[in-house]
Design an enzyme around this catalytic site. Sequence first.
Site, PDB file in Angstrom:
ATOM      1  N   SER A  16       0.802  -1.231   0.000  1.00  0.00           N
ATOM      2  CA  SER A  16       0.000   0.000   0.000  1.00  0.00           C
ATOM      3  C   SER A  16       0.831   1.276   0.000  1.00  0.00           C
ATOM      4  O   SER A  16       1.848   1.381   0.675  1.00  0.00           O
ATOM      5  CB  SER A  16      -0.921   0.011   1.219  1.00  0.00           C
ATOM      6  N   SER A  18      -0.548   4.046   1.100  1.00  0.00           N
ATOM      7  CA  SER A  18      -1.164   4.943   2.097  1.00  0.00           C
ATOM      8  C   SER A  18      -0.169   5.446   3.137  1.00  0.00           C
ATOM      9  O   SER A  18      -0.158   6.649   3.435  1.00  0.00           O
ATOM     10  CB  SER A  18      -2.346   4.250   2.784  1.00  0.00           C
ATOM     11  N   THR A  61      -8.317  -1.470   4.807  1.00  0.00           N
ATOM     12  CA  THR A  61      -8.445  -1.946   3.436  1.00  0.00           C
ATOM     13  C   THR A  61      -8.914  -3.394   3.425  1.00  0.00           C
ATOM     14  O   THR A  61      -9.249  -3.970   4.475  1.00  0.00           O
ATOM     15  CB  THR A  61      -7.126  -1.714   2.655  1.00  0.00           C
ATOM     16  N   LYS A  65     -13.229  -4.011   5.744  1.00  0.00           N
ATOM     17  CA  LYS A  65     -14.054  -2.792   5.817  1.00  0.00           C
ATOM     18  C   LYS A  65     -15.389  -3.030   6.535  1.00  0.00           C
ATOM     19  O   LYS A  65     -15.934  -2.118   7.146  1.00  0.00           O
ATOM     20  CB  LYS A  65     -14.282  -2.218   4.418  1.00  0.00           C
ATOM     21  N   ASP A 101     -13.723   6.106   0.393  1.00  0.00           N
ATOM     22  CA  ASP A 101     -13.507   5.515  -0.945  1.00  0.00           C
ATOM     23  C   ASP A 101     -14.499   6.088  -1.955  1.00  0.00           C
ATOM     24  O   ASP A 101     -14.126   6.452  -3.073  1.00  0.00           O
ATOM     25  CB  ASP A 101     -13.732   3.993  -0.909  1.00  0.00           C
ATOM     26  N   GLY A 123     -18.616  -6.091  -5.966  1.00  0.00           N
ATOM     27  CA  GLY A 123     -18.043  -6.305  -4.631  1.00  0.00           C
ATOM     28  C   GLY A 123     -18.251  -5.101  -3.730  1.00  0.00           C
ATOM     29  O   GLY A 123     -19.102  -4.238  -3.991  1.00  0.00           O
ATOM     30  N   GLY A 124     -17.454  -5.046  -2.670  1.00  0.00           N
ATOM     31  CA  GLY A 124     -17.607  -3.993  -1.672  1.00  0.00           C
ATOM     32  C   GLY A 124     -17.370  -2.601  -2.234  1.00  0.00           C
ATOM     33  O   GLY A 124     -18.086  -1.652  -1.890  1.00  0.00           O
TER      34      GLY A 124
HETATM   35  P1  NDP Z   1     -14.443  -7.690  -3.609  1.00  0.00           P
HETATM   36  O1  NDP Z   1     -13.653  -8.898  -3.259  1.00  0.00           O
HETATM   37  O2  NDP Z   1     -15.456  -7.174  -2.637  1.00  0.00           O
HETATM   38  O3  NDP Z   1     -15.217  -7.947  -5.025  1.00  0.00           O
HETATM   39  C1  NDP Z   1     -14.568  -8.503  -6.098  1.00  0.00           C
HETATM   40  C2  NDP Z   1     -15.427  -8.363  -7.366  1.00  0.00           C
HETATM   41  O4  NDP Z   1     -14.589  -8.703  -8.464  1.00  0.00           O
HETATM   42  C3  NDP Z   1     -16.632  -9.269  -7.422  1.00  0.00           C
HETATM   43  O5  NDP Z   1     -17.657  -8.621  -8.131  1.00  0.00           O
HETATM   44  C4  NDP Z   1     -16.096 -10.478  -8.227  1.00  0.00           C
HETATM   45  O6  NDP Z   1     -17.107 -11.185  -8.924  1.00  0.00           O
HETATM   46  C5  NDP Z   1     -15.212  -9.757  -9.213  1.00  0.00           C
HETATM   47  N1  NDP Z   1     -14.134 -10.566  -9.782  1.00  0.00           N
HETATM   48  C6  NDP Z   1     -13.007 -10.987  -9.163  1.00  0.00           C
HETATM   49  N2  NDP Z   1     -12.217 -11.658 -10.033  1.00  0.00           N
HETATM   50  C7  NDP Z   1     -12.856 -11.634 -11.229  1.00  0.00           C
HETATM   51  C8  NDP Z   1     -12.557 -12.154 -12.512  1.00  0.00           C
HETATM   52  N3  NDP Z   1     -11.425 -12.824 -12.746  1.00  0.00           N
HETATM   53  N4  NDP Z   1     -13.426 -11.944 -13.512  1.00  0.00           N
HETATM   54  C9  NDP Z   1     -14.572 -11.255 -13.294  1.00  0.00           C
HETATM   55  N5  NDP Z   1     -14.937 -10.755 -12.097  1.00  0.00           N
HETATM   56  C10 NDP Z   1     -14.077 -10.943 -11.069  1.00  0.00           C
HETATM   57  O7  NDP Z   1     -13.362  -6.586  -3.983  1.00  0.00           O
HETATM   58  P2  NDP Z   1     -13.412  -5.011  -3.693  1.00  0.00           P
HETATM   59  O8  NDP Z   1     -14.689  -4.447  -4.164  1.00  0.00           O
HETATM   60  O9  NDP Z   1     -13.001  -4.758  -2.299  1.00  0.00           O
HETATM   61  O10 NDP Z   1     -12.190  -4.490  -4.616  1.00  0.00           O
HETATM   62  C11 NDP Z   1     -12.314  -4.468  -6.015  1.00  0.00           C
HETATM   63  C12 NDP Z   1     -11.122  -3.747  -6.615  1.00  0.00           C
HETATM   64  O11 NDP Z   1     -11.111  -2.390  -6.218  1.00  0.00           O
HETATM   65  C13 NDP Z   1      -9.771  -4.333  -6.172  1.00  0.00           C
HETATM   66  O12 NDP Z   1      -8.987  -4.523  -7.335  1.00  0.00           O
HETATM   67  C14 NDP Z   1      -9.179  -3.244  -5.298  1.00  0.00           C
HETATM   68  O13 NDP Z   1      -7.769  -3.223  -5.388  1.00  0.00           O
HETATM   69  C15 NDP Z   1      -9.783  -1.998  -5.927  1.00  0.00           C
HETATM   70  N6  NDP Z   1      -9.841  -0.829  -5.017  1.00  0.00           N
HETATM   71  C16 NDP Z   1      -9.176   0.328  -5.378  1.00  0.00           C
HETATM   72  C17 NDP Z   1      -9.225   1.438  -4.558  1.00  0.00           C
HETATM   73  C18 NDP Z   1      -8.476   2.675  -4.936  1.00  0.00           C
HETATM   74  O14 NDP Z   1      -8.358   3.571  -4.091  1.00  0.00           O
HETATM   75  N7  NDP Z   1      -7.998   2.821  -6.156  1.00  0.00           N
HETATM   76  C19 NDP Z   1      -9.975   1.462  -3.295  1.00  0.00           C
HETATM   77  C20 NDP Z   1     -10.657   0.210  -3.023  1.00  0.00           C
HETATM   78  C21 NDP Z   1     -10.574  -0.888  -3.865  1.00  0.00           C
HETATM   79  P3  NDP Z   1     -17.928 -12.435  -8.245  1.00  0.00           P
HETATM   80  O15 NDP Z   1     -19.039 -11.826  -7.461  1.00  0.00           O
HETATM   81  O16 NDP Z   1     -18.386 -13.220  -9.409  1.00  0.00           O
HETATM   82  O17 NDP Z   1     -16.930 -13.181  -7.385  1.00  0.00           O
END
Ligand code: NDP
Length: 265
Positions: A16, A18, A61, A65, A101, A123-124
């Site tokens: 990170s 941060s 992170t 969360k 976020d 996702g989240g």
């Molecule tokens: P979650 O684990 O909560 O959700 C993951 C999501 O990604 C789900 O919808 C999952 O689908 C999908 N997914 C994962 N792998 C694949 C794949 N190979 N093909 C298609 N769909 C996929 O993750 P978060 O929401 O916490 O984080 C998501 C992204 O956001 C991360 O990459 C994180 O690094 C980034 N992020 C960036 C921030 C920034 O400040 N720039 C801040 C916070 C997060 P399914 O439901 O089918 O499993």
Amino acid sequence: MPKQHFALFGNPVSHSKSPLMHNLVFGALGLDACYGRYLLEDGTLLREKFLTLGLKGANITVPHKEHAYRACDHLDPFAQKVGAVNTIVKREGELYGYNTDAPGFLRAISAFESRKVLFLGAGGTAQATAAILAEEGYEVTILNRSAGRLEKFRQQGFACYTFETFRPEVFELIINMTSAGLKDEALPAPAEILETIIPQTKACIDVIYGKETPFLRLAKQHNKPTKDGTDMLLYQGAIAFEYFMDSKYRFDEVLPHMQRAFELN
Ligand code: NDP
């Protein structure tokens, strides 16, 4: 005033930016404070660790969360609504929780002046950012690999599809909210879907930062403007800093110092 301590909790935390972002601001503003990182495996211990480390504030992170949400004594209304906290501040012994976020992301995309957006992922991060975009009048459609996570979005009135049920239409922005491409070379949706919708969009955005994902590479092949997750990270950090310092410093004052974290390695 005694030295103030801050930390990032998560698993993993080693990658990170941060700590560097916040420590650069402390240094530039001459504040007696430091920001470290804490690898937390069991999220239920978050509150206890926060207190025993004597922290004034923390960022949280993946994957904690929701634990952070439960660890707080007081929640800001938006954090309450989305059920996820990424910033905690201690005031008079009590923990206050915020989600920075989503407002960070909102700032990062506002320059595009587009209202009809497609989220790839449910996702989240998608949850919190979809909520703030809807509040701001954006029309958000959600496309996710599997159906399970879509139900929550559907209940909140978002149009939701899996790869099997999706019917292509024109979206002004397409945003990768998944972790596809973070540690692998995966696209967030099947190439045949992306090849249909990317040519018709204005721009493509990824929340992943620090690398060019296969999704952004594909968007560039179609000559689309792109943006990675760097600004989102910076903006959520600058908003968190305002909370850490009880609004003594403003976003615009903090941001240039934080930006230096991306010039240093
Ligand atoms: P979650 O684990 O909560 O959700 C993951 C999501 O990604 C789900 O919808 C999952 O689908 C999908 N997914 C994962 N792998 C694949 C794949 N190979 N093909 C298609 N769909 C996929 O993750 P978060 O929401 O916490 O984080 C998501 C992204 O956001 C991360 O990459 C994180 O690094 C980034 N992020 C960036 C921030 C920034 O400040 N720039 C801040 C916070 C997060 P399914 O439901 O089918 O499993």
